[in-house]
Structure formats: C-alpha cells, structure tokens
Write an enzyme that holds these catalytic residues in place. Structure first.
Site, PDB file in Angstrom:
ATOM      1  N   SER A   1      -9.516  -0.735   6.776  1.00 51.13           N
ATOM      2  CA  SER A   1      -9.369  -0.727   5.491  1.00 51.13           C
ATOM      3  C   SER A   1      -9.049  -2.174   4.636  1.00 51.13           C
ATOM      4  CB  SER A   1      -8.520   0.572   5.242  1.00 51.13           C
ATOM      5  OG  SER A   1      -9.074   1.488   5.720  1.00 51.13           O
TER       6      SER A   1
ATOM      7  N   LYS B   1       0.708  -1.365   0.211  1.00 53.83           N
ATOM      8  CA  LYS B   1      -0.202   0.283   0.153  1.00 53.83           C
ATOM      9  C   LYS B   1       0.709   1.205   0.205  1.00 53.83           C
ATOM     10  CE  LYS B   1      -4.121   1.624   2.591  1.00 53.83           C
ATOM     11  NZ  LYS B   1      -4.949   1.571   3.440  1.00 53.83           N
TER      12      LYS B   1
ATOM     13  N   SER C   1      -9.708   2.054   2.593  1.00 55.11           N
ATOM     14  CA  SER C   1      -8.792   2.665   1.482  1.00 55.11           C
ATOM     15  C   SER C   1      -8.043   1.610   1.247  1.00 55.11           C
ATOM     16  CB  SER C   1      -8.528   3.086   3.074  1.00 55.11           C
ATOM     17  OG  SER C   1      -7.288   2.927   3.740  1.00 55.11           O
TER      18      SER C   1
HETATM   19  N1  GLN Z   1     -12.852   3.678   6.009  1.00 54.91           N
HETATM   20  C1  GLN Z   1     -12.638   4.144   6.875  1.00 54.91           C
HETATM   21  C2  GLN Z   1     -12.363   5.283   7.352  1.00 54.91           C
HETATM   22  O1  GLN Z   1     -12.997   6.252   6.347  1.00 54.91           O
HETATM   23  C3  GLN Z   1     -11.736   3.690   7.345  1.00 54.91           C
HETATM   24  C4  GLN Z   1     -10.196   3.728   7.191  1.00 54.91           C
HETATM   25  C5  GLN Z   1      -8.937   3.541   7.418  1.00 54.91           C
HETATM   26  O2  GLN Z   1      -9.185   1.878   8.296  1.00 54.91           O
HETATM   27  N2  GLN Z   1      -8.043   3.214   7.305  1.00 54.91           N
HETATM   28  O3  GLN Z   1     -11.889   6.326   7.612  1.00 54.91           O
END
Ligand code: GLN
Length: 483
Positions: free
Chosen positions: A174, A75, A150
């Site tokens: 994410s 990532k 994400s």
């Molecule tokens: N979707 C969640 C957010 O927008 C989690 C994001 C993540 O785990 N990095 O904060």
C-alpha cells in the site's frame, strides 16, 4: 520552479538560509491545495489552521533543518491527537484520538507542519482507494484513473504538489503500489523498524509505516525522523538507527543485484517488463553485477497473504463493535442487535468480505487447512528471500503489473483487484524492506522500479535507488494538472 514543486530537502535548505519563511512555504502549499484538491481529492481532513500555528512556532526556532517547517500529509489511519482519524470509514467518521501515533510525535518533534489527513481504502484494505467510505481519490497523471491504494491519497497528494511528503502504511504494497502508479518514491521499511504504535491495525504482522516522497533524498530524510526503537510497540526493533543520508553518495560498483524470474512472468505487461529491463541495464552501467535468480514459492504468496491478512483483520476489526469506538446504532433494542446494526451500517462491503473470509479461515474446522498452511507458506517465502540474499545484495522487480488502471475497472472484481499487489506482497510476508522509485513512463503514466533487500538494509536500498535516480530523470517528471 514554484515553491510547491521543490523537494523537502530543498525547502529545508531555503528555510535554514532564511530565503523563505515557514509561513510562505505553507501559504504556497495551501494555494496549491486550493487549486487542485477538487480534482485530486486526496484529503479526508484539512488542518490548515493548526498548520498555520505550527508554521509560526517553527519560524522562531533556531535549529531549522531536517523536516522543520515543511508541509506534509499523513494517511488517515495514523492517530493524531485532537484531529479526527477516520481510516476512511463511516465507522470512525467522527473519531478524535486522544493521543498521537509515535510517528506523529516524531514528526512534531522534528517541527513538521501537517496540513491534513489523507484518503485511503477503508481500514487500508484495497489497492485503488475506491474502497474509501467517503470518495475515491483521482490519479494526478490522469484523473480518470485510480492513484493506487491503499495509501492512494498520500501518493496522489505528493505527486500533485499538495504536500512535500506523506506518511503511508504498507501491509501488502500500500505504499509502493500507489507510489509506482503516481510516479513518486515509496518505502516500506523492515518490519519493526518504524513503530506501529498509533497506527490503526489492519494485519498486525504485516503492517509497516513508511514515507512517500518526490525523490530518494527526501525518502532518506523522512526515514531519519521515523525510525527508532519504541517501547510502546512490542515488535519494535532495538537496533542502531543509521543516518540514511550518509548512504546516498556511495556508488554501487560491485553490488550484486538479482532479478527473480517469477516476477517477470505472465500477468506483467510487456511495457512494464521493458522498463525494468532498462533499469537493470542502468544498474549494470553503474557498476552493479546483475543476474537472473529465482524465488520459487512466489506464486503462493498472494493466496497465503489473503488468508493471513484477512485472519488478522477479522481479529483487529472486532474492536469496532459500537461500544468502544466510533459509530453506534442507537435504535437497537439490545446489545447484540446494536453490534450487528452498527457493523452492518458503518463498514463497507470489502471490509465485511475480509472479516468473513478471516473468520472462516480461523474457525476451528478450517484453521489447520487454511491459516496454519498459509503460515507454512509464509515461512517458505521468507526462506526463498534468505537464500537469495546469501548471494545478492538486492533484488529488483517491477512494482506493479501494469500502469494505473481506470476508476471502476476492477472494483467489482475482487480477484483482479487483489492481483494488482502480487509483486509487492511477498516482501510483507518476509518482513523485509523495499522501495519503489520512478522508472519511466508508459503512455504518459508512471511505472515504478521495485528494489528489495534483506532485513535492515534500508541504507543499501537508498544507496542503489539514489544512484539510479542520479543516472535518470524520471523523478523530475510531474503530472500536469492544468489549473
Ligand atoms: N492491496 C492489499 C490489500 O488489499 C494491500 C493493502 C495494504 O498494503 N494496506 O490487502
């Protein structure tokens, strides 16, 4: 079966037996990337030249095994020395870190061959990868749908056969949510189990790095390389590092599994509930004792998360001021204008929204009403889990409320987007480990089964996940990307 379709463990075996060379494996991966990347769009940066020299270096190693010689992706919020690390933001579009994240050093030591950096929502804020500052990634199962986020690039690349495994980060889901949407395995380890040194921070008390893989064995394999104490991360846990592979072949007879009723309530599609109920029956058939339980404060998790995460985000994002890293507006007349223009230009709308929310929650008039209150709720949620784990070894729930949604379906509605992590967020607030594994298909789209355990129970999670995987064939299903 083609080379790119194998699991990492199988490739490792083939390399050790000299049935294939690391260069051949890399060539098969590069070929697959050439075939499907224009459809999937998982990578922000490809590093095939660097990968070729690493594959060559590995070929002469005698100690093949583990992850040596196996192509992977990372990532793009993990710092890679000499290779740009963008967080999918215009802000860091040309940022080249002078050091490696600890997990990257560990992969290098293990002989891993990184073929590229993977797309994500900007600074890991989002649930669909549509908030990438560059381009969205498409779900390999249906290119008109999102891969989740994400870590959407990571999940999509693993599902599409472009890498054998990937590293992601999970602040509120994410890793697990995109794993569920793309039909792969994704684990969020216990907070502190994997060093965060070199991970560009979103919400530091919630962030954790973990693997996305094709099956549970590969997850154990990658976890073996990632874990361990790191003095460069002050929240890193000083605990023994088990061999996660040793948990895989233990059965789950007598294991106590609870399913929290709050995770099966409104908002979760019936087709998803059916898949999880079927999974619970499978666990029962395998000898586990399965029972309904309750995590009564679950309904407050999402609200608490979006106060805590945005508060920490607003503090972490302050460093992107045009002075120290990344983009700088060079037309401004003075420093203040330079900082304003820099941030206005180079940060996306979701990131700005969160900085504003977080700054508001931390401001002196509202700190007690919002931030402090959210911390208290966080404690209640953690205590719910503590109580549940006095009685149960593990908890099982859906990973997501629906299958992957359509591109554009939720991008204009922040609340609808935030709701898509409602089932994964409590785990981050409590700091506990969890895994999403393929649990079946609904209308041809994958659905994840979510297993949660007490702190440092990664071994037990892998044990239960492996037993489930052995009893089912969902992990063998792959998307058809007609080429
Ligand atoms: N979707 C969640 C957010 O927008 C989690 C994001 C993540 O785990 N990095 O904060």
């Amino acid at each position: 079966m083609k080379l790119y379709q194998q699991t990492a463990q199988k490739i490792g075996e083939m390399l050790a037996k000299k049935e294939v060379t690391s260069q051949e494996v890399l060539e098969a991966t590069a070929e697959r990337i050439r075939q499907v990347e224009n459809k999937v769009q998982a990578f922000t940066t490809l590093t095939l030249d660097e990968a070729a020299s690493r594959a060559q270096a590995v070929a002469s190693r005698q100690d093949l095994g583990g992850l040596a010689g196996i192509p992977c992706g990372v990532k793009d919020n993990l710092c890679t020395k000499g290779i740009r690390t963008t967080c999918s933001s215009q802000m860091l579009e040309n940022f080249i870190p002078p050091y490696d994240a600890t997990v990257i050093s560990k992969l290098k030591e293990a002989g891993a061959v990184m073929v590229g950096k993977l797309n994500m929502d900007e600074f890991a804020m989002g649930s669909s990868t549509e908030f990438s500052g560059f381009f969205p990634t498409n779900n390999p199962w249906d290119l008109t749908r999102i891969p989740g986020g994400s870590s959407g690039g990571a999940a999509a690349a693993v599902a599409a056969g472009e890498v054998f495994y990937a590293l992601g980060s999970d602040t509120g889901g994410s890793i697990r949510q995109p794993a569920s949407f793309c039909g792969v395995v994704g684990m969020k380890p216990t907070y502190g189990r994997v060093s965060r040194y070199g991970l560009v921070a979103f919400a530091s008390s919630l962030d954790q790095i973990g693997p996305l893989t094709r099956d549970v064995t590969d997850c154990a394999l990658v976890m073996n390389s990632l874990c361990g104490y790191d003095q460069l991360d002050s929240t890193s846990l000083q605990v023994d590092k088990p061999d996660y592979m040793s948990f895989l072949h233990k059965d789950i007879k007598g294991m106590k599994i609870g399913y929290p009723r709050e995770y099966f309530q409104k908002g979760v599609d019936d087709s998803i509930k059916d898949i999880i109920k079927k999974a619970l029956l499978t666990f029962e058939r395998l000898g586990a004792q399965v029972e309904e339980t309750s995590l009564p404060h679950s309904e407050y998790a999402l609200a608490a998360y979006y106060i805590i995460a945005t508060a920490e985000c607003s503090a972490n994002m302050a460093r992107f001021d045009g002075v120290r890293y990344g983009y700088r507006d060079d037309k401004a007349e003075d420093v203040e204008e330079m900082m304003c223009n820099t941030r206005a230009h180079a940060l996306g709308p979701e990131t700005k929204l969160r900085i504003m929310l977080g700054t508001y929650a931390l401001s002196s008039g509202y700190y007690d009403a919002y931030y402090l209150k959210a911390l208290k709720v966080r404690r209640l949620i953690k205590e719910d889990f503590d109580r549940a784990f006095e009685k149960y070894d593990l908890l099982v729930s859906p990973a997501t409320t629906s299958v992957a949604f359509k591109l554009g379906e939720k991008s204009a509605d922040p609340l609808a987007m935030y709701m898509s992590d409602i089932l994964t967020i409590p785990v981050n607030l409590a700091g506990i480990p969890a895994i999403s594994i393929p649990g079946g298909l609904v209308d041809g789209l994958p659905v994840g089964v979510h297993l949660m355990g007490p702190p440092l129970s990664e071994g037990k999670l892998l044990q239960a996940a492996y037993s489930f995987e052995q009893a089912t064939d969902y992990h063998l299903k792959t998307p058809v990307l007609e080429v």
